[in-house]
Write a protein that holds these residues in place. Structure first.
Motif, PDB file in Angstrom:
ATOM      1  N   GLY A 111       0.822  -1.212   0.000  1.00 27.10           N
ATOM      2  CA  GLY A 111       0.000   0.000   0.000  1.00 27.10           C
ATOM      3  C   GLY A 111       0.853   1.259   0.000  1.00 27.10           C
ATOM      4  O   GLY A 111       0.553   2.230  -0.705  1.00 27.10           O
ATOM      5  N   LEU A 112       1.939   1.255   0.770  1.00 26.05           N
ATOM      6  CA  LEU A 112       2.872   2.380   0.766  1.00 26.05           C
ATOM      7  C   LEU A 112       3.518   2.542  -0.606  1.00 26.05           C
ATOM      8  O   LEU A 112       3.610   3.660  -1.129  1.00 26.05           O
ATOM      9  CB  LEU A 112       3.946   2.172   1.831  1.00 26.05           C
ATOM     10  CG  LEU A 112       5.050   3.227   1.904  1.00 26.05           C
ATOM     11  CD1 LEU A 112       4.468   4.567   2.336  1.00 26.05           C
ATOM     12  CD2 LEU A 112       6.140   2.787   2.858  1.00 26.05           C
ATOM     13  N   ASN A 113       3.934   1.436  -1.205  1.00 30.55           N
ATOM     14  CA  ASN A 113       4.514   1.456  -2.546  1.00 30.55           C
ATOM     15  C   ASN A 113       3.535   2.071  -3.554  1.00 30.55           C
ATOM     16  O   ASN A 113       3.900   2.952  -4.335  1.00 30.55           O
ATOM     17  CB  ASN A 113       4.891   0.032  -2.955  1.00 30.55           C
ATOM     18  CG  ASN A 113       5.385  -0.079  -4.362  1.00 30.55           C
ATOM     19  OD1 ASN A 113       6.031   0.820  -4.888  1.00 30.55           O
ATOM     20  ND2 ASN A 113       5.082  -1.195  -4.991  1.00 30.55           N
ATOM     21  N   MET A 114       2.306   1.620  -3.531  1.00 32.31           N
ATOM     22  CA  MET A 114       1.308   2.104  -4.481  1.00 32.31           C
ATOM     23  C   MET A 114       0.936   3.564  -4.220  1.00 32.31           C
ATOM     24  O   MET A 114       0.692   4.324  -5.159  1.00 32.31           O
ATOM     25  CB  MET A 114       0.076   1.208  -4.433  1.00 32.31           C
ATOM     26  CG  MET A 114       0.356  -0.204  -4.879  1.00 32.31           C
ATOM     27  SD  MET A 114      -1.068  -1.271  -4.773  1.00 32.31           S
ATOM     28  CE  MET A 114      -1.902  -0.792  -6.277  1.00 32.31           C
ATOM     29  N   THR A 115       0.912   3.962  -2.956  1.00 30.73           N
ATOM     30  CA  THR A 115       0.593   5.346  -2.622  1.00 30.73           C
ATOM     31  C   THR A 115       1.693   6.297  -3.091  1.00 30.73           C
ATOM     32  O   THR A 115       1.411   7.359  -3.644  1.00 30.73           O
ATOM     33  CB  THR A 115       0.372   5.492  -1.100  1.00 30.73           C
ATOM     34  OG1 THR A 115      -0.678   4.606  -0.702  1.00 30.73           O
ATOM     35  CG2 THR A 115       0.001   6.906  -0.730  1.00 30.73           C
ATOM     36  N   ILE A 116       2.947   5.909  -2.906  1.00 34.31           N
ATOM     37  CA  ILE A 116       4.059   6.751  -3.352  1.00 34.31           C
ATOM     38  C   ILE A 116       4.018   6.923  -4.865  1.00 34.31           C
ATOM     39  O   ILE A 116       4.146   8.042  -5.374  1.00 34.31           O
ATOM     40  CB  ILE A 116       5.408   6.156  -2.895  1.00 34.31           C
ATOM     41  CG1 ILE A 116       5.565   6.313  -1.384  1.00 34.31           C
ATOM     42  CG2 ILE A 116       6.578   6.818  -3.617  1.00 34.31           C
ATOM     43  CD1 ILE A 116       6.734   5.553  -0.822  1.00 34.31           C
ATOM     44  N   THR A 117       3.833   5.822  -5.582  1.00 32.87           N
ATOM     45  CA  THR A 117       3.793   5.935  -7.047  1.00 32.87           C
ATOM     46  C   THR A 117       2.588   6.751  -7.501  1.00 32.87           C
ATOM     47  O   THR A 117       2.692   7.532  -8.451  1.00 32.87           O
ATOM     48  CB  THR A 117       3.785   4.555  -7.718  1.00 32.87           C
ATOM     49  OG1 THR A 117       2.681   3.799  -7.230  1.00 32.87           O
ATOM     50  CG2 THR A 117       5.067   3.807  -7.465  1.00 32.87           C
ATOM     51  N   TYR A 118       1.465   6.604  -6.828  1.00 33.66           N
ATOM     52  CA  TYR A 118       0.276   7.378  -7.184  1.00 33.66           C
ATOM     53  C   TYR A 118       0.505   8.863  -6.934  1.00 33.66           C
ATOM     54  O   TYR A 118       0.162   9.698  -7.780  1.00 33.66           O
ATOM     55  CB  TYR A 118      -0.919   6.865  -6.378  1.00 33.66           C
ATOM     56  CG  TYR A 118      -2.203   7.601  -6.674  1.00 33.66           C
ATOM     57  CD1 TYR A 118      -2.877   7.393  -7.865  1.00 33.66           C
ATOM     58  CD2 TYR A 118      -2.742   8.488  -5.753  1.00 33.66           C
ATOM     59  CE1 TYR A 118      -4.056   8.054  -8.137  1.00 33.66           C
ATOM     60  CE2 TYR A 118      -3.916   9.159  -6.012  1.00 33.66           C
ATOM     61  CZ  TYR A 118      -4.573   8.940  -7.211  1.00 33.66           C
ATOM     62  OH  TYR A 118      -5.745   9.605  -7.480  1.00 33.66           O
ATOM     63  N   TRP A 119       1.078   9.211  -5.794  1.00 37.33           N
ATOM     64  CA  TRP A 119       1.341  10.631  -5.499  1.00 37.33           C
ATOM     65  C   TRP A 119       2.277  11.262  -6.518  1.00 37.33           C
ATOM     66  O   TRP A 119       2.081  12.386  -6.952  1.00 37.33           O
ATOM     67  CB  TRP A 119       1.931  10.785  -4.108  1.00 37.33           C
ATOM     68  CG  TRP A 119       0.954  10.661  -2.993  1.00 37.33           C
ATOM     69  CD1 TRP A 119      -0.405  10.670  -3.060  1.00 37.33           C
ATOM     70  CD2 TRP A 119       1.280  10.493  -1.618  1.00 37.33           C
ATOM     71  NE1 TRP A 119      -0.944  10.506  -1.815  1.00 37.33           N
ATOM     72  CE2 TRP A 119       0.070  10.406  -0.911  1.00 37.33           C
ATOM     73  CE3 TRP A 119       2.475  10.402  -0.921  1.00 37.33           C
ATOM     74  CZ2 TRP A 119       0.019  10.243   0.461  1.00 37.33           C
ATOM     75  CZ3 TRP A 119       2.420  10.231   0.455  1.00 37.33           C
ATOM     76  CH2 TRP A 119       1.206  10.161   1.137  1.00 37.33           C
ATOM     77  N   ILE A 120       3.321  10.522  -6.885  1.00 37.66           N
ATOM     78  CA  ILE A 120       4.271  11.063  -7.863  1.00 37.66           C
ATOM     79  C   ILE A 120       3.600  11.208  -9.224  1.00 37.66           C
ATOM     80  O   ILE A 120       3.824  12.197  -9.934  1.00 37.66           O
ATOM     81  CB  ILE A 120       5.538  10.192  -7.933  1.00 37.66           C
ATOM     82  CG1 ILE A 120       6.298  10.288  -6.610  1.00 37.66           C
ATOM     83  CG2 ILE A 120       6.441  10.625  -9.088  1.00 37.66           C
ATOM     84  CD1 ILE A 120       7.484   9.360  -6.502  1.00 37.66           C
ATOM     85  N   LYS A 121       2.771  10.251  -9.603  1.00 39.38           N
ATOM     86  CA  LYS A 121       2.059  10.364 -10.877  1.00 39.38           C
ATOM     87  C   LYS A 121       1.098  11.550 -10.872  1.00 39.38           C
ATOM     88  O   LYS A 121       0.946  12.224 -11.883  1.00 39.38           O
ATOM     89  CB  LYS A 121       1.304   9.077 -11.190  1.00 39.38           C
ATOM     90  CG  LYS A 121       2.200   7.959 -11.663  1.00 39.38           C
ATOM     91  CD  LYS A 121       1.399   6.719 -11.972  1.00 39.38           C
ATOM     92  CE  LYS A 121       2.287   5.584 -12.427  1.00 39.38           C
ATOM     93  NZ  LYS A 121       1.514   4.367 -12.710  1.00 39.38           N
TER      94      LYS A 121
END
Length: 162
Positions: A111-121
């Motif tokens: 979830g942390l991995n996906m949240t970081i990538t989502y925020w950067i996108k």
């Protein structure tokens, strides 16, 4: 005396299989439910062999994932390196956890991995800010984790990967 193979090829093959599973086409309605195979395999190998698979390996795995997805270069590398650092700092505790507790940690890490990538996108305007449906992949990863853990552990023990 027969020399023992170091088992690096098992780690690489499992990551390549995870990359293949990551790009398997899903129907549009199921895209949010896709487990994060590469992140889970990476977490397993970091947890099982912290002296062989670490932050550098996670960085290169993330760069390869960026190239595979055609995303911003370094996006997955940054998030994989962060979850690798967290996994390395907790690897002795994670080994002692039950399957349910490990699934909870997978939910948090993926979830942390996906949240970081989502925020950067969102910050780079590659996607629009929307709902939190993208986190369903973390939930499906948590459900798949116990079986993936058993399969990878059997591979590691069967081929005597150290």
């Amino acid at each position: 005396m027969i020399p023992r193979a170091n088992g690096l090829w098992i780690i690489i093959l499992s990551l390549l299989l995870a990359y293949l599973l990551a790009i398997v086409p899903f129907p549009d309605w199921a895209m949010h439910y896709r487990p994060q195979w590469v992140a889970m395999v990476l977490i397993y190998w970091i947890m099982a062999l912290p002296y062989r698979v670490g932050i550098g390996a996670a960085w290169f795995a993330g760069l390869f994932m960026d190239i595979l997805e055609g995303s911003l270069l370094g996006l997955n590398a940054l998030s994989f390196a962060l979850i690798a650092y967290i996994t390395l700092s907790l690897h002795q505790r994670l080994r002692m956890f039950s399957a349910l507790q490990q699934s909870g940690m997978i939910l948090a890490l993926v979830g942390l991995n996906m949240t970081i990538t989502y925020w950067i996108k969102v910050a780079t305007e590659q996607t629009d800010a929307g709902s939190l449906l993208f986190l369903l992949g973390a939930l499906s990863s948590a459900f798949v984790w116990p079986w993936l853990f058993v399969v990878l552990r059997q591979l590691r023990r069967g081929f005597d990967v150290r």
